[in-house]
Design a protein around this motif. Structure first.
Motif, mmCIF file in Angstrom:
data_model
loop_
_atom_site.group_PDB
_atom_site.id
_atom_site.type_symbol
_atom_site.label_atom_id
_atom_site.label_comp_id
_atom_site.label_asym_id
_atom_site.label_seq_id
_atom_site.Cartn_x
_atom_site.Cartn_y
_atom_site.Cartn_z
ATOM 1 N N ARG A 59 -10.422 -1.799 -2.156
ATOM 2 C CA ARG A 59 -10.669 -0.847 -1.068
ATOM 3 C C ARG A 59 -9.400 -0.109 -0.673
ATOM 4 N NH1 ARG A 59 -14.735 -4.136 3.072
ATOM 5 N NH2 ARG A 59 -16.516 -4.246 1.641
ATOM 6 N N LEU A 60 -8.718 0.455 -1.671
ATOM 7 C CA LEU A 60 -7.494 1.202 -1.398
ATOM 8 C C LEU A 60 -7.710 2.704 -1.376
ATOM 9 C CD1 LEU A 60 -4.902 -0.769 -3.598
ATOM 10 C CD2 LEU A 60 -5.201 -0.877 -1.119
ATOM 11 N N GLY A 61 -8.885 3.163 -1.757
ATOM 12 C CA GLY A 61 -9.116 4.597 -1.830
ATOM 13 C C GLY A 61 -8.272 5.220 -2.923
ATOM 14 N N GLU A 62 -7.464 6.223 -2.567
ATOM 15 C CA GLU A 62 -6.586 6.875 -3.530
ATOM 16 C C GLU A 62 -5.198 6.247 -3.558
ATOM 17 O OE1 GLU A 62 -7.337 9.288 -5.708
ATOM 18 O OE2 GLU A 62 -9.416 9.067 -5.057
ATOM 19 N N ALA A 63 -4.964 5.254 -2.712
ATOM 20 C CA ALA A 63 -3.641 4.623 -2.633
ATOM 21 C C ALA A 63 -3.463 3.607 -3.759
ATOM 22 C CB ALA A 63 -3.458 3.942 -1.275
ATOM 23 N N VAL A 64 -2.219 3.226 -3.980
ATOM 24 C CA VAL A 64 -1.880 2.183 -4.954
ATOM 25 C C VAL A 64 -0.934 1.197 -4.276
ATOM 26 C CG1 VAL A 64 -2.164 3.722 -6.939
ATOM 27 C CG2 VAL A 64 0.094 3.477 -5.878
ATOM 28 N N VAL A 124 -1.843 -1.266 -9.083
ATOM 29 C CA VAL A 124 -2.465 -1.956 -7.943
ATOM 30 C C VAL A 124 -2.349 -3.447 -8.218
ATOM 31 C CG1 VAL A 124 -4.628 -2.443 -6.731
ATOM 32 C CG2 VAL A 124 -4.052 -0.083 -7.364
ATOM 33 N N LEU A 125 -1.894 -4.197 -7.235
ATOM 34 C CA LEU A 125 -1.699 -5.631 -7.411
ATOM 35 C C LEU A 125 -2.500 -6.395 -6.368
ATOM 36 C CD1 LEU A 125 0.011 -7.459 -9.291
ATOM 37 C CD2 LEU A 125 1.656 -7.647 -7.425
ATOM 38 N N VAL A 147 0.865 -1.185 0.000
ATOM 39 C CA VAL A 147 0.000 0.000 0.000
ATOM 40 C C VAL A 147 0.899 1.231 0.000
ATOM 41 C CG1 VAL A 147 -1.771 1.319 1.212
ATOM 42 C CG2 VAL A 147 -1.846 -1.189 1.226
ATOM 43 N N LEU A 148 0.799 2.032 -1.043
ATOM 44 C CA LEU A 148 1.603 3.247 -1.174
ATOM 45 C C LEU A 148 0.637 4.423 -1.322
ATOM 46 C CD1 LEU A 148 4.402 4.542 -1.494
ATOM 47 C CD2 LEU A 148 4.261 4.088 -3.951
ATOM 48 N N ARG A 149 0.554 5.240 -0.272
ATOM 49 C CA ARG A 149 -0.432 6.317 -0.254
ATOM 50 C C ARG A 149 0.112 7.588 -0.924
ATOM 51 N NH1 ARG A 149 -4.470 4.313 2.510
ATOM 52 N NH2 ARG A 149 -4.086 2.720 4.110
ATOM 53 N N GLN A 150 1.348 7.931 -0.668
ATOM 54 C CA GLN A 150 1.922 9.147 -1.262
ATOM 55 C C GLN A 150 2.627 8.809 -2.582
ATOM 56 O OE1 GLN A 150 1.189 11.966 0.238
ATOM 57 N NE2 GLN A 150 0.219 10.890 1.945
#
Length: 414
Positions: A216-221, A97-98, A73-76
């Motif tokens: 369900r990651l929102g804006e994260a990748v 996204v994986l 999970v990478l938010r920034q």
């Protein structure tokens, strides 16, 4: 080495022999060296071709460098993307996204790896778009829940572009009845074939926004994939980026992700080089028997040269020239034949297959149905150098034995 030693050595090579068996052994030695050198060049060229083909197919799906966040999970990610693009040597970057899931269609179920991509950015870091058999990556639009499948996966599910499939992901929904898996219907928008069964049978692409919603990651990748100016600089670039980025990010390159493939090919190349070098060694050491018989045949000549003032070193040089010439001619013939054959493998192999009615690489068994070949000058020079060194080494003992001939003993019965 004096000029007369070279002259006498070459004269002995051209002179007609009383013992034709010596000439026969010389020809056999020369042919053996040529055959071994040619076989080495062709085999290493084909293995180089396999390595290049394997690398091209892997990089059709895998990026040069991959940066992922903790727990994938990478938010920034936008900041990371802008930061790495400023690094010299980085050509392009794309978020992804994986996740894992199961695809179902009319009672058929297959496990898949799902990758969410931005089609516009993905074509800059990977070559999947060039391997599309049907449809295109641009058909993946946010909110439409389209999916692109590997060709073998599509065959296993029995689907075609336009069909509906259901994707089941492990991120479940909590209900009064318990945790239920999440299901979402997707439309098949295309099919790709990169030539690697691992990807063609278990890989699916969806749009980045759809994958973010599904997992369900929102804006994260999950991370950012990079393409470099030089793919062979990937290990060094990965180390530099790892030192420059925050410590909780994981940086890996394509050589590390598929190290087993390339390590296996490299080991096979080394083993084949050793095995085929033995062919050259056997042929080269036939020079020993040739020169031993020549020395016996030329004992009177050696004695005359010694009485005329030739030193033992000069006698050694004469027979080293003669033996080395066999190695040089055999090596040159092998290099010319091997290079020509390596350049024309794509013509020679089909001709042999049609002539004998066989097929070396069946399309229904092997992913690569044609023998690829990549001739590298480094391999040619290495093989030629080893062959010449073995040939020179084989001349040492007979030449030294010739230098030890006693003139009085040799001329006693002449």
């Amino acid at each position: 080495m004096q000029p007369y030693e070279i002259f006498v050595g070459l004269r002995y090579t051209r002179a007609k022999r009383r013992n034709h068996f010596i000439s026969f052994i010389s020809v056999i030695s020369m042919a053996g060296i040529a055959l071994g050198v040619a076989a080495l060049i062709v085999v290493l060229s084909v293995m180089n071709g396999f390595q290049k083909e394997l690398r091209a197919r892997i990089l059709g799906v895998v990026s040069h460098v991959q940066i992922s966040g903790p727990d994938h999970v990478l938010r920034q990610w936008r900041e990371v993307e802008q930061r790495v693009l400023q690094h010299p040597g980085v050509r392009a970057a794309a978020p992804y996204v994986l996740g894992q899931g199961m695809l179902t269609h009319q009672g058929r179920v297959q496990g898949v790896v799902v990758r969410g991509i931005d089609p516009a950015a993905e074509i800059q870091v990977a070559d999947v778009g060039r391997h599309m058999r049907a449809g295109s990556l641009e058909a993946l639009q946010p909110g439409e829940f389209g999916i692109v499948l590997g060709i073998d996966l599509a065959r296993l599910l029995g689907v075609f572009p336009g069909d509906k499939v259901v994707l089941v992901v492990p991120q479940g929904m909590v209900t009064p009845a318990g945790v239920l898996p999440r299901l979402k219907q997707f439309t098949v928008m295309g099919v790709f074939e990169v030539g690697m069964y691992e990807y063609d049978s278990g890989f699916a692409l969806v749009h980045l926004a759809d994958a973010q919603a599904l997992f369900r990651l929102g804006e994260a990748v999950s991370g950012v994939r990079l393409k470099l100016d030089d793919l062979f600089a990937a290990p060094r670039m990965a180390r530099e980026l790892s030192a420059a980025l925050p410590g909780d990010l994981y940086v890996s390159d394509w050589t590390r992700q598929h190290s087993n493939f390339f390590r296996a090919v490299e080991i096979e190349k080394r083993v084949m080089f050793i095995i085929l070098t033995l062919i050259v060694a056997v042929a080269a050491f036939n020079i020993v028997s040739t020169l031993v018989m020549v020395v016996t045949d030329k004992r009177a000549d050696i004695a005359i040269l010694r009485t005329m003032g030739a030193s033992p070193g000069s006698i050694t040089g004469i027979f080293m020239v003669q033996g080395s010439l066999i190695g040089v001619i055999g090596t040159l013939l092998g290099v010319v034949g091997g290079v020509l054959l390596a350049w024309n493998v794509d013509v020679v192999v089909p001709f042999i297959e049609s002539l004998f009615g066989i097929q070396f690489l069946a399309k229904d068994v092997y992913q690569i149905s044609e023998l690829p070949s990549e001739l590298q000058s480094r391999d040619v020079f290495t093989i030629a150098g080893v062959s010449l060194a073995l040939s020179l080494l084989a001349t040492l003992y007979p030449s030294f034995r010739a230098s030890r001939v006693n003139p009085a003993e040799a001329l006693r019965y002449e």
